[in-house]
Scaffold this motif. Sequence first.
Motif, PDB file in Angstrom:
ATOM      1  N   CYS A 163      -1.124  -0.912  -0.730  1.00 42.81           N
ATOM      2  CA  CYS A 163      -2.452  -0.280  -0.847  1.00 42.81           C
ATOM      3  C   CYS A 163      -3.567  -1.285  -0.534  1.00 42.81           C
ATOM      4  CB  CYS A 163      -2.620   0.349  -2.220  1.00 42.81           C
ATOM      5  SG  CYS A 163      -1.531   1.785  -2.430  1.00 42.81           S
ATOM      6  N   CYS A 184      -0.988   7.709  -4.297  1.00 41.76           N
ATOM      7  CA  CYS A 184      -1.866   6.612  -4.723  1.00 41.76           C
ATOM      8  C   CYS A 184      -3.325   7.052  -4.602  1.00 41.76           C
ATOM      9  CB  CYS A 184      -1.608   5.353  -3.891  1.00 41.76           C
ATOM     10  SG  CYS A 184      -1.993   5.569  -2.143  1.00 41.76           S
ATOM     11  N   CYS A 186      -5.630   5.662  -2.707  1.00 40.94           N
ATOM     12  CA  CYS A 186      -6.265   5.219  -1.454  1.00 40.94           C
ATOM     13  C   CYS A 186      -6.913   6.400  -0.733  1.00 40.94           C
ATOM     14  CB  CYS A 186      -5.230   4.607  -0.519  1.00 40.94           C
ATOM     15  SG  CYS A 186      -4.577   3.049  -1.085  1.00 40.94           S
ATOM     16  N   HIS A 189      -3.584   6.186   4.316  1.00 44.02           N
ATOM     17  CA  HIS A 189      -2.774   5.053   4.792  1.00 44.02           C
ATOM     18  C   HIS A 189      -2.655   5.033   6.317  1.00 44.02           C
ATOM     19  CE1 HIS A 189      -0.571   3.236   1.122  1.00 44.02           C
ATOM     20  NE2 HIS A 189      -1.752   3.705   0.753  1.00 44.02           N
TER      21      HIS A 189
HETATM   22 ZN    ZN Z   1      -2.427   3.524  -1.219  1.00 45.38          ZN
END
Ligand code: ZN
Length: 217
Positions: A163, A184, A186, A189
């Motif tokens: 990440c 996650c 984020c 990605h």
């Molecule tokens: Zn991530």
Amino acid sequence: MNSIPDCVAYPLEQARQCLKQAGLPALITDVTPSDASSPYTQLRVIKQTCAPDGTVHLTVAAFIPQPRAEIAQISLCESPGSGVYVLEIILSSPLELSVGSLGSIDFEPGRYLYVGSAKKGLRARLQRHARREKKLHWHIDYLSATVASTRALVWPWAAGRECRLASELAGVGAVIPRFGASGCACEGHLVRLRNNADDWWEQLTSLPPPLKIVALS
Ligand SMILES: [Zn+2]
């Protein structure tokens, strides 16, 4: 500030990039001796402090630039068993693709970088990315089943590295929202590099070694 390396003498450009991403003002003091000879050209940070108002004070000095060590290029069958990787996918024409739960995405032509990791089974994972025929499960499967990926940059596996790398890449391109980031926090990605982002290779390959490049095609 976490993204700024805590080692001394890292390149000023790297620090500038981190501060820009973090939106922090910087005050730079160059302490290179005035009689330093011309080979001393690469400014590196030798001290950093943060003032109460958030301004980051960087003390820099010129170093002699070192030629970059050759990065090992290996084949897929020589791939390490684990790692954090960046998959490179080059799209030569526009593509509209339905990507599972994300729905339809318009991909502009360009160079895409996808960040993933495998604590074990990395070779099988990269083989999966390289294979066009597969059961479509992850977001990246939809893209890699349609467009061949050329290579993967692989770093040793470390917790949190995947990440961190995704957020670094967000600084050099446009993030495809939520792509590959179901598990996650984020933004995504997968990043499409800006047309003029020729600093990405320098930025990626200067991350802590050892780094390997696995050829996928
Ligand atoms: Zn991530």
